[in-house]
Design an enzyme around this catalytic site. Sequence first.
Site, PDB file in Angstrom:
ATOM      1  N   HIS A 186      -5.504  -4.277  -1.726  1.00 36.46           N
ATOM      2  CA  HIS A 186      -5.323  -3.281  -2.791  1.00 36.46           C
ATOM      3  C   HIS A 186      -5.299  -3.902  -4.186  1.00 36.46           C
ATOM      4  O   HIS A 186      -5.194  -3.186  -5.187  1.00 36.46           O
ATOM      5  CB  HIS A 186      -4.045  -2.464  -2.559  1.00 36.46           C
ATOM      6  CG  HIS A 186      -4.184  -1.458  -1.467  1.00 36.46           C
ATOM      7  ND1 HIS A 186      -4.831  -0.258  -1.638  1.00 36.46           N
ATOM      8  CD2 HIS A 186      -3.787  -1.479  -0.173  1.00 36.46           C
ATOM      9  CE1 HIS A 186      -4.810   0.422  -0.506  1.00 36.46           C
ATOM     10  NE2 HIS A 186      -4.175  -0.297   0.400  1.00 36.46           N
TER      11      HIS A 186
ATOM     12  N   LYS B 109     -12.484  -1.186  -0.167  1.00 36.88           N
ATOM     13  CA  LYS B 109     -11.697  -0.306  -1.032  1.00 36.88           C
ATOM     14  C   LYS B 109     -12.345  -0.254  -2.422  1.00 36.88           C
ATOM     15  O   LYS B 109     -13.338   0.421  -2.594  1.00 36.88           O
ATOM     16  CB  LYS B 109     -10.245  -0.768  -1.034  1.00 36.88           C
ATOM     17  CG  LYS B 109      -9.607  -0.483   0.330  1.00 36.88           C
ATOM     18  CD  LYS B 109      -8.176  -0.906   0.480  1.00 36.88           C
ATOM     19  CE  LYS B 109      -7.653  -0.443   1.831  1.00 36.88           C
ATOM     20  NZ  LYS B 109      -6.836  -1.462   2.505  1.00 36.88           N
TER      21      LYS B 109
ATOM     22  N   SER C 130       0.793  -1.226   0.000  1.00 41.80           N
ATOM     23  CA  SER C 130       0.000   0.000   0.000  1.00 41.80           C
ATOM     24  C   SER C 130       0.825   1.277   0.000  1.00 41.80           C
ATOM     25  O   SER C 130       0.292   2.339  -0.297  1.00 41.80           O
ATOM     26  CB  SER C 130      -0.958  -0.008   1.184  1.00 41.80           C
ATOM     27  OG  SER C 130      -0.240  -0.201   2.376  1.00 41.80           O
TER      28      SER C 130
HETATM   29  C1  LIG Z   1      -6.908  -1.772   3.977  1.00 39.23           C
HETATM   30  C2  LIG Z   1      -6.250  -3.072   4.204  1.00 39.23           C
HETATM   31  C3  LIG Z   1      -6.814  -4.021   5.061  1.00 39.23           C
HETATM   32  C4  LIG Z   1      -8.038  -3.726   5.873  1.00 39.23           C
HETATM   33  O1  LIG Z   1      -9.199  -3.778   5.118  1.00 39.23           O
HETATM   34  P1  LIG Z   1     -10.541  -3.125   5.710  1.00 39.23           P
HETATM   35  O2  LIG Z   1     -11.619  -3.786   4.973  1.00 39.23           O
HETATM   36  O3  LIG Z   1     -10.436  -1.651   5.476  1.00 39.23           O
HETATM   37  O4  LIG Z   1     -10.544  -3.462   7.168  1.00 39.23           O
HETATM   38  C5  LIG Z   1      -6.194  -5.239   5.185  1.00 39.23           C
HETATM   39  N1  LIG Z   1      -5.072  -5.525   4.509  1.00 39.23           N
HETATM   40  C6  LIG Z   1      -4.487  -4.632   3.681  1.00 39.23           C
HETATM   41  C7  LIG Z   1      -3.245  -5.009   2.941  1.00 39.23           C
HETATM   42  C8  LIG Z   1      -5.049  -3.374   3.504  1.00 39.23           C
HETATM   43  O5  LIG Z   1      -4.480  -2.490   2.692  1.00 39.23           O
END
Ligand SMILES: *Cc1c(COP(=O)(O)O)cnc(C)c1O
Length: 393
Positions: free
Chosen positions: A211, A241, A183
């Site tokens: 992502h 996301k 990320s």
């Molecule tokens: C954003 C993210 C999460 C968490 O996901 P949510 O649904 O927002 O709790 C988990 N792992 C990674 C790699 C992320 O970027």
Amino acid sequence: MNETLQGWLGNQIETLKEQNLYKPLVVMDSPSEARITVNGKANVINLASNNYLGLANHLKLKAAAIAAVEKYGAGAGAVRPIIGNMSLHIELERRLAEFKHVEATLVFQSGFTANAGVIPTITDAEDAIITDELNHASIIDGVRLSKAARKIYKHNDLNALEDALKQTQGAKKRLVITDGVFSMDGDIAPLQGIVALAEQYDSAVMVDDAHGSGVLGGGRGTAYHFGVHQKIDIQLGTLSKAVGVMGGYIAGSAKLVDWLTQRARPFLFSTAPPPATTAAIIAAIELMDTDPSFTERLWENTRYWKAELGKLGFDTGISETPITPVMVGDEGNALALQRALFEEGVLALAIVFPTVQRGKARIRTMPSAMHSRQDLDDALTAFERAGKRLGII
Ligand SMILES: *Cc1c(COP(=O)(O)O)cnc(C)c1O
């Protein structure tokens, strides 16, 4: 109120402020769109959200959510193993499994709780977890909840991974865990190499594709992008996301999902996702499955954005995905660029130590399917003006 606790809280907050690590929350007063109202300022170009496909405010998702509220109400009423399990949840999991080309999926309240749910539930004290040093915080917390031994390997380094596999040969089971897309830099895990090593050393593989979901492989994720989705034991996806709503899921074998249904603690002890959320996600999966134009626009915008930033003289690092860091280096300069961009009408946030290494501060930008060419061009003008003003380009 307890004086000792309150005093401690005050000191902690002061320390953060002294170290420039205290971040006030930004307030958005509009839907998550290409242009938003933020901290009272209207028409700000949004390059900070993970709403990659523009689904968060999509008419079909909103209509599905409203219809589900009318039919099923506002809440699920219980955890799924008691009586919170609705036909909507079952339909979502079936559709997700079809979309991902896997046997089964299990939905959690978030990607974060999916990590907390799966990792400790499939590993024991006699096992070993082998994890990339740049893995997401929710993986780190999931690993902390497990009794297994742990080995952290150098980021995306297959030699380091092989060493870790050699050093953990005594473990009963082994699990390699990696983000699919990282990320902070937007780089992709070398899944084909990871899968080959895991096969050679008899280890399972888990990919956290928060992502990558909705972004790579026509939206089906990083494993699908590399054609290794049948070889990955556990794929974690987020519904928060690119999918535009909220939630997380595990995709894998029917046995894996069966076991998690019985034992994963956030699944057992935290209430089921509400009807509106669940129905909106089903609508999102339907759109992703039938309309490739969302991911096509995302990638078209991504290519344009990276190329034009490069022409202006900005360094966008090693990204291979829509996550586009604009490398600044110095922490103070990154924060100054963030402020200058906001004055120019662009929201893009600085990422500084300790989230990334000292001296590797950057502005993280994320173009999406919802940005028009005009939005991106206006943002580029802002970057050019702010970058020149601060001597970054
Ligand atoms: C954003 C993210 C999460 C968490 O996901 P949510 O649904 O927002 O709790 C988990 N792992 C990674 C790699 C992320 O970027």
